[in-house]
Design a protein around this motif. Structure first.
Motif, PDB file in Angstrom:
ATOM      1  N   ARG A 151      11.758  18.253   3.596  1.00 28.12           N
ATOM      2  CA  ARG A 151      11.096  17.325   4.512  1.00 28.12           C
ATOM      3  C   ARG A 151       9.859  17.973   5.141  1.00 28.12           C
ATOM      4  NH1 ARG A 151      12.407  12.214   7.029  1.00 28.12           N
ATOM      5  NH2 ARG A 151      10.565  11.772   8.301  1.00 28.12           N
ATOM      6  N   ALA A 152       9.972  19.235   5.529  1.00 24.88           N
ATOM      7  CA  ALA A 152       8.842  19.941   6.135  1.00 24.88           C
ATOM      8  C   ALA A 152       7.676  20.077   5.147  1.00 24.88           C
ATOM      9  CB  ALA A 152       9.286  21.321   6.625  1.00 24.88           C
ATOM     10  N   GLU A 153       7.991  20.387   3.883  1.00 22.23           N
ATOM     11  CA  GLU A 153       6.947  20.510   2.861  1.00 22.23           C
ATOM     12  C   GLU A 153       6.283  19.160   2.596  1.00 22.23           C
ATOM     13  OE1 GLU A 153       6.507  23.897   0.499  1.00 22.23           O
ATOM     14  OE2 GLU A 153       6.494  23.955   2.687  1.00 22.23           O
TER      15      GLU A 153
ATOM     16  N   ALA B   6       0.830  -1.203   0.000  1.00 21.56           N
ATOM     17  CA  ALA B   6       0.000   0.000   0.000  1.00 21.56           C
ATOM     18  C   ALA B   6       0.863   1.252   0.000  1.00 21.56           C
ATOM     19  CB  ALA B   6      -0.920  -0.002   1.213  1.00 21.56           C
ATOM     20  N   VAL B   7       1.973   1.187   0.749  1.00 20.77           N
ATOM     21  CA  VAL B   7       2.874   2.335   0.793  1.00 20.77           C
ATOM     22  C   VAL B   7       3.485   2.587  -0.570  1.00 20.77           C
ATOM     23  CG1 VAL B   7       5.039   3.165   1.787  1.00 20.77           C
ATOM     24  CG2 VAL B   7       3.361   2.039   3.241  1.00 20.77           C
ATOM     25  N   ARG B   8       3.698   1.539  -1.358  1.00 19.03           N
ATOM     26  CA  ARG B   8       4.374   1.664  -2.644  1.00 19.03           C
ATOM     27  C   ARG B   8       3.454   2.179  -3.748  1.00 19.03           C
ATOM     28  NH1 ARG B   8       9.039  -2.032  -2.784  1.00 19.03           N
ATOM     29  NH2 ARG B   8       8.585  -2.591  -4.933  1.00 19.03           N
ATOM     30  N   GLU B   9       2.164   2.287  -3.504  1.00 24.80           N
ATOM     31  CA  GLU B   9       1.237   2.800  -4.506  1.00 24.80           C
ATOM     32  C   GLU B   9       1.057   4.307  -4.329  1.00 24.80           C
ATOM     33  OE1 GLU B   9      -0.209   1.325  -7.076  1.00 24.80           O
ATOM     34  OE2 GLU B   9       0.871  -0.516  -6.618  1.00 24.80           O
ATOM     35  N   GLU B  10       1.262   5.078  -5.397  1.00 27.56           N
ATOM     36  CA  GLU B  10       1.041   6.520  -5.305  1.00 27.56           C
ATOM     37  C   GLU B  10      -0.433   6.834  -5.515  1.00 27.56           C
ATOM     38  OE1 GLU B  10       3.030   8.747  -8.317  1.00 27.56           O
ATOM     39  OE2 GLU B  10       2.584   7.325  -9.898  1.00 27.56           O
ATOM     40  N   HIS B  11      -0.921   7.869  -4.868  1.00 25.46           N
ATOM     41  CA  HIS B  11      -2.323   8.241  -4.947  1.00 25.46           C
ATOM     42  C   HIS B  11      -2.459   9.705  -5.354  1.00 25.46           C
ATOM     43  CE1 HIS B  11      -2.104   4.963  -1.893  1.00 25.46           C
ATOM     44  NE2 HIS B  11      -3.126   4.491  -2.601  1.00 25.46           N
ATOM     45  N   TRP B  12      -3.633  10.020  -5.866  1.00 27.42           N
ATOM     46  CA  TRP B  12      -3.967  11.414  -6.151  1.00 27.42           C
ATOM     47  C   TRP B  12      -4.447  12.042  -4.858  1.00 27.42           C
ATOM     48  CZ3 TRP B  12      -3.307  14.376 -10.467  1.00 27.42           C
ATOM     49  CH2 TRP B  12      -3.929  15.623 -10.479  1.00 27.42           C
ATOM     50  N   THR B  13      -3.799  13.105  -4.414  1.00 23.07           N
ATOM     51  CA  THR B  13      -4.104  13.711  -3.129  1.00 23.07           C
ATOM     52  C   THR B  13      -4.787  15.071  -3.295  1.00 23.07           C
ATOM     53  OG1 THR B  13      -2.004  14.912  -2.940  1.00 23.07           O
ATOM     54  CG2 THR B  13      -2.027  12.606  -2.209  1.00 23.07           C
ATOM     55  N   ARG B  14      -5.238  15.609  -2.163  1.00 18.77           N
ATOM     56  CA  ARG B  14      -5.845  16.939  -2.167  1.00 18.77           C
ATOM     57  C   ARG B  14      -4.846  17.985  -2.663  1.00 18.77           C
ATOM     58  NH1 ARG B  14      -6.202  20.985   1.824  1.00 18.77           N
ATOM     59  NH2 ARG B  14      -8.116  22.248   1.746  1.00 18.77           N
TER      60      ARG B  14
ATOM     61  N   TYR C  20       1.895  16.265   1.925  1.00 11.06           N
ATOM     62  CA  TYR C  20       1.693  14.917   1.406  1.00 11.06           C
ATOM     63  C   TYR C  20       1.654  13.846   2.498  1.00 11.06           C
ATOM     64  CZ  TYR C  20       3.069  17.048  -3.047  1.00 11.06           C
ATOM     65  OH  TYR C  20       3.157  17.850  -4.154  1.00 11.06           O
ATOM     66  N   GLY C  21       2.554  13.946   3.446  1.00 11.82           N
ATOM     67  CA  GLY C  21       2.805  12.847   4.360  1.00 11.82           C
ATOM     68  C   GLY C  21       3.979  12.036   3.827  1.00 11.82           C
ATOM     69  N   TRP C  22       4.830  11.562   4.742  1.00 11.47           N
ATOM     70  CA  TRP C  22       6.062  10.917   4.338  1.00 11.47           C
ATOM     71  C   TRP C  22       5.822   9.652   3.528  1.00 11.47           C
ATOM     72  CZ3 TRP C  22      10.684  12.570   3.682  1.00 11.47           C
ATOM     73  CH2 TRP C  22      11.749  11.679   3.524  1.00 11.47           C
ATOM     74  N   GLU C  23       4.867   8.826   3.932  1.00 11.75           N
ATOM     75  CA  GLU C  23       4.640   7.555   3.240  1.00 11.75           C
ATOM     76  C   GLU C  23       4.146   7.782   1.810  1.00 11.75           C
ATOM     77  OE1 GLU C  23       2.102   5.010   5.449  1.00 11.75           O
ATOM     78  OE2 GLU C  23       3.642   4.498   6.931  1.00 11.75           O
ATOM     79  N   GLU C  24       3.263   8.751   1.633  1.00  4.25           N
ATOM     80  CA  GLU C  24       2.755   9.041   0.290  1.00  4.25           C
ATOM     81  C   GLU C  24       3.891   9.497  -0.624  1.00  4.25           C
ATOM     82  OE1 GLU C  24       0.746   9.598  -3.117  1.00  4.25           O
ATOM     83  OE2 GLU C  24      -0.029   8.585  -1.334  1.00  4.25           O
ATOM     84  N   TYR C  25       4.754  10.360  -0.124  1.00  2.00           N
ATOM     85  CA  TYR C  25       5.848  10.849  -0.963  1.00  2.00           C
ATOM     86  C   TYR C  25       6.827   9.734  -1.311  1.00  2.00           C
ATOM     87  CZ  TYR C  25       9.348  13.929  -2.934  1.00  2.00           C
ATOM     88  OH  TYR C  25      10.225  14.529  -3.790  1.00  2.00           O
ATOM     89  N   GLN C  26       7.081   8.849  -0.353  1.00  2.00           N
ATOM     90  CA  GLN C  26       7.952   7.714  -0.633  1.00  2.00           C
ATOM     91  C   GLN C  26       7.342   6.808  -1.699  1.00  2.00           C
ATOM     92  OE1 GLN C  26      10.763   9.161   0.774  1.00  2.00           O
ATOM     93  NE2 GLN C  26      11.305   7.002   0.813  1.00  2.00           N
ATOM     94  N   ALA C  27       6.020   6.684  -1.695  1.00  2.00           N
ATOM     95  CA  ALA C  27       5.340   5.895  -2.726  1.00  2.00           C
ATOM     96  C   ALA C  27       5.575   6.496  -4.110  1.00  2.00           C
ATOM     97  CB  ALA C  27       3.843   5.830  -2.425  1.00  2.00           C
TER      98      ALA C  27
END
Length: 441
Positions: free
Chosen positions: A209-211, A7-15, A216-223
């Motif tokens: 990192r702050a941005e 799940a972490v490895r899947e990128e998503h469309w975010t707000r 995004y959140g760290w996990e989403e960006y890593q995805a």
């Protein structure tokens, strides 16, 4: 393997992606809305042919000045700071336009608006590739560029609906529409981050990192990073998308020729044709050309699946051939405006395919630390040459004018063929690292 890591490895469309998309799209809309103003403004005050040519050239002149400043500025101080500068100039220029009842005032406030528009679009062309999710990178870029056509449609509608009103009323309505879009744009920009990729490439890792955590959140960006890594590996393993070692010379030749043809070919047939040959149809020509572009521009929904090389070739070949058809049928369509509109629509379908593709390509093939600067260089030179074509053609008859336009498209076709043969695939799911050459495959 557990489902959590997958799940972490899947990128998503975010707000945040939605805010970015609308801010980029509205920025593109304002760019063409403002660029098209010079053509409409030729009807605001009486002027001789020489001053009309100056006013038509005013758009590309100040556009390239804005491009020349904003490209290096965005690489130096960041994408978001550059956006705030252009938005401030938009506001001042729009308010001044309401009171522009003299030729000199029209030039002054249009210059302010156009300077901002040049910087705005250049920055979007650099940053959209850097910030949108990998699997939507091509699609979002082309759909954002399609807002350029929407900007022309809106201006055409406003100009047509106020054509028989007092000129002051038309100016006020055009400025009010611009300000309304600007307010929405400002609110959208407040909800978007600085380019993470630019921050990391310039060594600002703590701020990056702050941005990331805020938007995004760290996990989403890593995805997202993982998705780009997988795309790069797929390109390395596939002959169909394998990037060649392409030198700066081919990149510059291709982007300069296709960018010049896209600017001059479209501009001469959309913004200059009306004032020179069909003054009463000027707003309608802008509306039809940009409306056709907007409708046909939804091919961008498949931009991440289709070949960028093929789209570029098809767009420029079709534009060249259709311009020859228009030239060959001048005796017929000059007596039948219905045929003229039909040919103009078909031409602009091909023009738009080439236009959206070249604007996507010329922002993605450069390294991140110099993306704004190289994109600005290409746009500065190509639009500068478009200015020359306005003066070269100002005394042409319609036959010579159309043949000259075919020559412009032939130059663009040469660039498209050069990239088709010697370039590499930047579409079909290629990561930005592959497209930019920052990871050589």
């Amino acid at each position: 393997m557990s489902s959590a890591p997958q799940a972490v490895r899947e990128e998503h469309w975010t707000r945040t992606d939605s805010w970015l998309f609308w801010s980029f799209g509205l920025g593109m809309l304002l760019e063409n809305y403002i660029f098209s103003l010079s053509s409409v403004a030729t009807q605001w005050v009486p002027m001789p042919k020489s001053l009309q040519s100056l006013l038509l050239a005013w758009s590309p002149i100040w556009l390239i000045i804005g491009i020349a400043v904003a490209g290096p500025l965005a690489d130096r101080v960041g994408r978001k700071n550059t956006f705030y500068t252009t938005m401030a100039l938009y506001g001042l220029g729009a308010i001044g336009l309401v009171f522009s009842n003299q030729y000199a005032l029209i030039l002054l406030f249009l210059a302010m608006l156009l300077f901002a528009a040049g910087g705005e679009m250049n920055t979007i062309m650099a940053v959209s590739h850097e910030m949108m999710p990998h699997k939507h990178r091509g699609k979002t870029m082309m759909l954002e560029l399609n807002f350029i056509n929407l900007g022309g449609v809106i201006l055409g509608l406003v100009a047509l609906s106020t054509a028989y009103q007092h000129v002051a009323f038309q100016r006020a309505m055009i400025a009010l529409t611009l300000l309304m879009v600007l307010v929405i744009l400002f609110f959208a920009r407040r909800n978007t981050p600085e380019s993470i990729r630019w921050l990391e490439r310039t060594g600002q890792h703590d701020r990056a990192r702050a941005e990331i955590e805020k938007f995004y959140g760290w996990e989403e960006y890593q995805a997202r990073q993982e998705a780009a890594r997988r795309a790069t590996e797929a390109a390395q393993a596939s002959d169909a998308t394998r990037a060649k070692r392409v030198g700066l010379g081919l990149k510059l030749f291709t982007t300069l020729t296709i960018s010049f043809a896209g600017s001059a070919g479209f501009g001469l047939m959309t913004y200059v044709l009306g004032p020179h040959f069909f003054p009463k149809l000027n707003a309608a020509i802008i509306l039809v050309a940009t409306g056709t572009g907007f409708v046909s521009g939804f091919f961008g929904l498949w931009a991440d699946r289709w070949s960028r090389k093929w789209l570029l070739f098809i767009g420029y070949l079709g534009s060249f051939l259709m311009t020859l058809v228009i030239w060959a049928t001048i005796p017929t369509w000059s007596k039948s405006l219905a045929l003229f509109w039909l040919l103009l629509i078909v031409l602009n379908v091909f023009v738009n395919i080439g236009y959206l593709t070249e604007d996507t390509l010329k922002g993605e093939v450069w390294p991140t630390k110099r993306r704004g600067t190289y994109t600005a260089l290409v746009r500065f030179v190509s639009i500068g040459l478009y200015i020359a074509t306005i003066y070269i053609t100002q005394n042409f008859g319609i036959t010579a004018y159309t043949m000259f336009n075919a020559l412009v498209w032939a130059i663009g076709l040469a660039g498209a063929i050069a990239w088709f043969i010697g370039g590499y695939e930047t579409g079909k799911g290629a990561s930005l690292d592959v497209a930019s050459g920052e990871i050589d495959t």
